[in-house]
Write an enzyme that holds these catalytic residues in place. Structure first.
Site, PDB file in Angstrom:
ATOM      1  N   HIS A 163      35.250  61.056  32.849  1.00  0.00           N
ATOM      2  CA  HIS A 163      34.711  61.868  33.945  1.00  0.00           C
ATOM      3  C   HIS A 163      33.257  62.253  33.665  1.00  0.00           C
ATOM      4  O   HIS A 163      32.413  62.229  34.559  1.00  0.00           O
ATOM      5  CB  HIS A 163      35.546  63.145  34.123  1.00  0.00           C
ATOM      6  N   CYS A 181      10.676  26.666  27.480  1.00  0.00           N
ATOM      7  CA  CYS A 181      11.068  28.055  27.217  1.00  0.00           C
ATOM      8  C   CYS A 181      10.047  28.673  26.275  1.00  0.00           C
ATOM      9  O   CYS A 181       9.824  28.160  25.182  1.00  0.00           O
ATOM     10  CB  CYS A 181      12.482  28.144  26.637  1.00  0.00           C
TER      11      CYS A 181
END
Length: 799
Positions: free
Chosen positions: A425, A756
């Site tokens: 919660h 890359c």
């Protein structure tokens, strides 16, 4: 003649007589339970039976006890600042608890409980008594933990008392504060009480699940938390639960087990039934075996995930659910379901990313809630009794973030706890309020102290880090509707599986480079030969650490394969079905030696950068059985988990003969190029790859240019040398010739080719050169994606 009751308000309804439209009458929680009982039972979703009192019953109780004037008076004085929140709440709760039940409502509750007893086949069944506010679970509010829940309630008298306490809980300090934050009218609310037959999860397990990733909003995941015993420990954040992630699109694929992540929680305590009605529940320590084992089996994880998908599909939106497993041989039940209220309503065409500057030492790690960075001084609070001393803008540090602390959570720069998971919660409220939190650190209250300056970073993925001192950071806002379309594919370099989903909204064309070695070093942590040749491993701390990590595995190598496959799966999942190009391990020998047990198996080299690395290891007897584990992990990723978009890439392949030997070893380990669509690429990072590109193209499906190593080896410069740093440039004419030449050769051979590296993001002209040369794809870090996409679009427009 008796009174005319034809138009009398209904005081109680059974779940099967309710639907989700009945929120005004029974609140979101109970309306949803009714919806599932009535409409999802046929799909195999089990919900324990029960009933709900209505809003009319609440109002009748208030009126019969003359409480309307008390509420108006106390809340009015609170609004005017004449009394404190705690005084107002305490007075209202006392008055509500002191009330008596109107006869018709009491009779209805007693009769319904007896009917529930008949269904259960016992005289005094244990029930859960839960509060459901009639404004609960509206689109912009979760109401998580704002009203009370009472478990293992037995007998009519105990039930009536628990229902009264639920009514009173509408006026806890936290509930009043939360409603004020959300703009709800205290006097306009009513409360429904849900009474539900208990599942014997005290003997089994329970937890919470979401039908999306709570931190990134990635909508193809189911996130499940699990702990032993009753579920309140997970909900309250009192325990650090297990965490599982499941990929939804593969749940119906026969033979697939799409469990992407299994994190073992410490599960320090569990809640079980208490000894008598005065103490219906109690919390006890878990056994060592419970702490060391997962609550759920893979079959149960998949069953819960399928249930989550069915519920989400029925409601047409992401859902937040609570589940329970009957430990006396019973099945899995859903005991609550409500709409998810944060990520599902996040603006989808824009997101913020945080970039940390230089930081102090890393002090603690835990589970991140949110993706922000915050700095401030620690305010260490041990209990709710101390919250009055909280300072605005401080970092709240506590053992567990109880919902009673909502009044100060909004004022905190960040929240750090010892215990709890991402579905507690407190985590839900932190997320809803936009306050970053790191939960489950284990020892924050022991290591941090009042007034200490710290930085709380949730920017690195699932793992949050607390640093000493207040670090600088940058915030970048990216609008997805401003990202241009390009013919040239722009892909992402990824290493950290925990961070992959943070970027899922980027319109990337896949993963151009997934670094296997990062997953090995950060998640597996063990040198593969320390597992395949365990008996030759010397005694010592490394061996002890390996024993701890592989505990529970009959075959230690299975630990390596499973952990690596699941780590890679989180990267492959994020942009599926676009390709995820996975580079097999490319550690240098000194880096391999740093893994647990690695020093016993690695030679010492003068220059590891051009030493025993990449392809040369894979067929060598010195590492061959380690490479076999890497191949098994790729097979697990593609065949069992289901990611056929995974492409294998071989690094540092010096010669054509070496390429043949690696492909042979891969085939021996079940990875045959072309079988089941498997593509195999090669890194182009050595001059020999360019010179013999035609021959490499006969053996591989594509090339990926590694600009750093290619520059280093073309110019003869150690890229780590500070003395030569000014000479190191990917834009040097010799390097550019290499790049343009291999692009031309690859295209002539009909092979895909990409690059890359950081050069396209650092230098716009470099990106434009690649586009003009005809490169198929460019792969960059996520924070460079937008800039490179724009550079590529500009280059294409100039063609």
């Amino acid at each position: 003649m008796g009174p005319d009751t034809r138009n009398a308000p209904v005081m109680l309804k059974w779940f099967e007589d309710l639907a989700r439209e009945d929120v005004p009458e029974v609140g979101g929680k109970n309306a949803s339970l009714g919806e599932m009982v009535a409409r999802l039972g046929a799909e195999g979703i089990r919900v324990p039976p029960g009933f709900a009192t209505t809003a009319a019953a609440f109002r009748a109780y208030i009126d019969a006890n003359g409480l309307g004037a008390v509420l108006a008076d106390q809340l009015g004085q609170l609004a005017e600042g004449r009394i404190s929140l705690s005084d107002a709440g305490r007075r209202i709760r006392a008055e509500v608890n002191a009330g008596t039940w109107p006869a018709d409502i009491e009779t209805a509750i007693r009769a319904a409980y007896r009917a529930l007893a008949d269904r259960a086949g016992v005289s005094d069944p244990a029930v859960a008594v839960r509060s459901s506010a009639t404004a609960e679970d509206l689109p912009d509010a979760s109401f998580a933990g704002q009203q009370e829940t009472f478990l293992n309630i037995r007998g009519e008298a105990a039930l009536l008392a628990a229902c009264r306490r639920c009514y009173a809980s509408l006026f806890t300090d936290r509930a009043i504060t939360y409603r004020r934050l959300k703009g709800f009218d205290d006097l306009g609310l009513a409360l429904s009480v849900g009474v539900q037959l208990m599942v014997r999860s005290d003997e089994g397990g329970s937890g919470v699940m979401f039908s999306l990733d709570t931190e990134s909003g990635f909508d193809k995941l189911v996130l499940i938390n699990a702990a032993w015993g009753l579920g309140e420990t997970v909900v309250q954040g009192a325990v650090s639960p297990d965490e599982y992630q499941v990929y939804k699109p593969f749940l119906d694929h026969e033979g697939c087990v799409p469990v992407l992540h299994k994190g073992l929680g410490t599960k320090e305590i569990k809640m079980i039934y208490g000894p008598d009605p005065a103490a219906p529940t109690r919390t006890v320590p878990t056994a060592k075996a419970e702490r060391e084992n997962f609550v759920l089996s893979d079959a149960e994880i998949l069953e819960l995930a399928r249930i989550a998908v069915k519920i989400e599909r029925h409601y047409g939106q992401p859902m937040d659910m609570e589940w329970a497993r009957d430990g006396l041989g019973g099945p899995l039940f859903i005991v609550q379901a409500r709409p998810e209220t944060v990520q599902s309503r996040t603006e989808s065409h824009a997101f913020r990313s945080y970039r940390l500057g230089e930081t102090g030492a890393a002090l603690l790690r835990g589970l991140s809630v949110g993706s922000a960075v915050a700095t401030g001084e620690v305010c260490l609070i041990e209990s709710a009794a101390e919250i009055d001393r909280f300072r605005d803008g401080a970092v709240l540090v506590t053992s567990t973030t109880d919902p009673d602390w909502v009044p100060i959570m909004k004022r905190a720069a960040a929240i750090v706890t010892d215990h709890g998971g991402r579905t507690s919660h407190a985590a839900i409220i932190s997320r809803e309020l936009g306050v970053p939190a790191i939960v489950g650190t284990g020892q924050a209250t022991h290591l941090l102290h009042d007034g200490q300056a710290i930085t709380v970073s949730c920017a690195g993925g699932d793992e949050g880090v607390i640093y000493a001192g207040e670090a600088g950071f940058e915030i970048e806002e990216t609008r997805l509707d401003e990202i241009p379309q390009t013919r040239t594919k722009v892909m992402l370099n990824m290493a950290n599986p925990a961070a992959a989903t943070r970027w899922w909204r980027l319109p990337a064309d896949g993963v151009g480079l997934a670094r296997m070695e990062f997953v090995i070093s950060n998640e597996v942590k063990v040198h593969p030969l320390a597992l395949t040749r365990y008996d030759s491993l010397p005694e010592g701390p490394d061996r002890d650490a390996i024993d701890r990590l592989t505990r529970g595995y009959a075959d230690r190598t299975e630990y390596f394969v499973e952990t690596l496959a699941r780590g890679l799966s989180r990267i492959a999942a994020t942009w599926y079905p676009h390709p995820a190009i996975i580079r097999m391990s490319d550690f240098k020998t000194n880096e391999y030696a740093g893994l647990l047990g690695g020093a016993a198996f690695e030679p010492q080299e003068e220059n590891p950068m051009i030493g025993f690395r990449g392809a040369s290891r894979y067929y060598s007897d010195a590492y061959r059985d380690g490479f076999a584990l890497e191949c098994r992990a790729i097979r697990r990723l593609r065949e069992t988990i289901g990611f056929r978009n995974a492409v294998v890439m071989i690094p540092f392949c010096r010669t054509v003969r070496e390429a043949d030997r690696v492909l042979e070893v891969m085939a021996e380990n079940g990875l045959r190029r072309g079988k089941d669509g498997l593509e195999v690429y090669v890194m182009c990072e050595l001059p020999s790859n360019v010179i013999e590109a035609e021959a490499f193209a006969e053996r591989f499906d594509g090339f990926s240019i590694g600009s750093n190593d290619l520059t280093q080896l073309t110019l003869g410069i150690d890229r780590d040398s500070e003395a030569l740093a000014s000479l190191f440039s990917e834009s040097d004419p010799a390097v550019l010739w290499m790049i343009e030449t291999v692009i031309a050769k690859a295209r002539k051979a009909g092979r895909k080719i990409g690059l890359c590296g950081q050069a396209p993001s650092n230098h716009p002209e470099f990106a434009k050169l690649l586009v003009r040369a005809g490169i198929d794809s460019i792969s960059v870090t996520p924070d460079s994606f937008l800039a490179v996409k724009r550079h590529v679009a500009e280059a294409e427009a100039g063609d």
